[in-house]
Design a protein around this motif. Structure first.
Motif, short mmCIF file in Angstrom:
data_model
loop_
_atom_site.label_atom_id
_atom_site.label_comp_id
_atom_site.label_asym_id
_atom_site.label_seq_id
_atom_site.Cartn_x
_atom_site.Cartn_y
_atom_site.Cartn_z
N MET A 1 10.30 49.79 58.30
CA MET A 1 10.29 48.96 57.10
C MET A 1 9.11 48.00 57.19
O MET A 1 8.92 47.33 58.19
CB MET A 1 11.61 48.19 57.00
CG MET A 1 11.70 47.31 55.80
SD MET A 1 13.35 46.59 55.75
CE MET A 1 13.20 45.65 54.30
N SER A 2 8.32 47.92 56.12
CA SER A 2 7.16 47.03 56.12
C SER A 2 7.56 45.62 55.70
O SER A 2 8.57 45.41 55.04
CB SER A 2 6.10 47.57 55.17
OG SER A 2 6.58 47.52 53.84
N ASN A 3 6.75 44.68 56.11
CA ASN A 3 6.99 43.29 55.73
C ASN A 3 6.49 43.07 54.31
O ASN A 3 5.36 43.42 54.00
CB ASN A 3 6.24 42.34 56.68
CG ASN A 3 6.85 42.32 58.05
OD1 ASN A 3 8.03 42.56 58.20
ND2 ASN A 3 6.06 42.02 59.05
N PRO A 4 7.32 42.49 53.45
CA PRO A 4 6.87 42.23 52.08
C PRO A 4 5.79 41.15 52.08
O PRO A 4 5.82 40.23 52.90
CB PRO A 4 8.14 41.76 51.36
CG PRO A 4 9.08 41.36 52.43
CD PRO A 4 8.69 42.10 53.67
N GLU A 45 12.04 38.04 43.72
CA GLU A 45 13.38 38.58 43.96
C GLU A 45 13.36 40.10 44.10
O GLU A 45 14.02 40.65 44.98
CB GLU A 45 14.32 38.19 42.81
CG GLU A 45 14.65 36.72 42.78
CD GLU A 45 15.54 36.34 41.62
OE1 GLU A 45 16.29 35.36 41.76
OE2 GLU A 45 15.48 37.00 40.55
N ASP A 46 12.57 40.77 43.27
CA ASP A 46 12.47 42.23 43.35
C ASP A 46 11.81 42.67 44.65
O ASP A 46 12.24 43.64 45.27
CB ASP A 46 11.66 42.78 42.17
CG ASP A 46 12.40 42.65 40.85
OD1 ASP A 46 13.63 42.38 40.86
OD2 ASP A 46 11.75 42.79 39.79
N LEU A 47 10.79 41.94 45.06
CA LEU A 47 10.06 42.27 46.28
C LEU A 47 10.97 42.19 47.51
O LEU A 47 10.94 43.06 48.38
CB LEU A 47 8.88 41.31 46.45
CG LEU A 47 8.01 41.48 47.69
CD1 LEU A 47 7.25 42.79 47.62
CD2 LEU A 47 7.04 40.32 47.80
N LEU A 48 11.80 41.16 47.55
CA LEU A 48 12.68 40.94 48.70
C LEU A 48 14.07 41.57 48.52
O LEU A 48 14.86 41.59 49.45
CB LEU A 48 12.84 39.44 48.97
CG LEU A 48 11.55 38.69 49.30
CD1 LEU A 48 11.84 37.20 49.42
CD2 LEU A 48 10.94 39.23 50.58
N ASP A 49 14.36 42.02 47.31
CA ASP A 49 15.67 42.60 46.97
C ASP A 49 16.80 41.60 47.24
O ASP A 49 17.81 41.93 47.86
CB ASP A 49 15.89 43.91 47.72
CG ASP A 49 17.03 44.72 47.13
OD1 ASP A 49 17.28 44.58 45.92
OD2 ASP A 49 17.67 45.48 47.88
N VAL A 50 16.59 40.36 46.78
CA VAL A 50 17.59 39.30 46.91
C VAL A 50 17.61 38.50 45.61
O VAL A 50 16.69 38.57 44.81
CB VAL A 50 17.29 38.33 48.08
CG1 VAL A 50 17.33 39.06 49.41
CG2 VAL A 50 15.97 37.62 47.90
N LYS A 51 18.65 37.72 45.43
CA LYS A 51 18.71 36.75 44.34
C LYS A 51 18.37 35.39 44.92
O LYS A 51 18.98 34.96 45.89
CB LYS A 51 20.10 36.70 43.70
CG LYS A 51 20.48 37.93 42.91
CD LYS A 51 19.60 38.18 41.73
CE LYS A 51 19.91 37.24 40.58
NZ LYS A 51 18.98 37.37 39.47
N VAL A 52 17.39 34.72 44.35
CA VAL A 52 16.99 33.40 44.82
C VAL A 52 17.76 32.32 44.07
O VAL A 52 18.19 31.33 44.66
CB VAL A 52 15.46 33.20 44.64
CG1 VAL A 52 15.03 31.81 45.07
CG2 VAL A 52 14.70 34.26 45.42
N PHE A 53 17.93 32.52 42.76
CA PHE A 53 18.67 31.58 41.92
C PHE A 53 19.80 32.30 41.21
O PHE A 53 19.71 33.49 40.93
CB PHE A 53 17.75 30.99 40.84
CG PHE A 53 16.64 30.14 41.37
CD1 PHE A 53 16.88 28.81 41.74
CD2 PHE A 53 15.36 30.63 41.49
CE1 PHE A 53 15.86 28.03 42.23
CE2 PHE A 53 14.33 29.85 41.98
CZ PHE A 53 14.58 28.55 42.35
#
Length: 76
Positions: A1-4, A45-53
């Motif tokens: 897995m590459s680092n974003p 958020e898309d890059l990390l596949d997480v929700k920030v807010f």
């Protein structure tokens, strides 16, 4: 897995939204349109596949992951 690869613009948008309390005020601080700031956070958020807010009414509230990212962004 590459680092974003998170851009400085994305870090700046994240910190501005947190510190100003919303996208509209962050856009004024950054001298960008509100839609640009919203898009920048969405790309992060898309890059990390997480929700920030998460939105609570009209207010953007940091998620636990968002708190971690904010601290890291503030250090930059």
């Amino acid at each position: 897995m590459s680092n974003p690869k998170i851009t400085l613009d994305q870090w700046a948008a994240l910190v501005a939204v947190v510190e100003t309390g919303g996208y509209a005020r962050a856009s004024a601080r950054l001298h960008r349109t509100q839609s640009t700031v919203t898009y920048t956070i969405k790309k992060l958020e898309d890059l990390l596949d997480v929700k920030v807010f998460e939105l609570q009414g009209r207010k953007a509230v940091l998620t636990p992951t968002g708190h971690v990212l904010y601290r890291r962004g503030k250090a930059l």
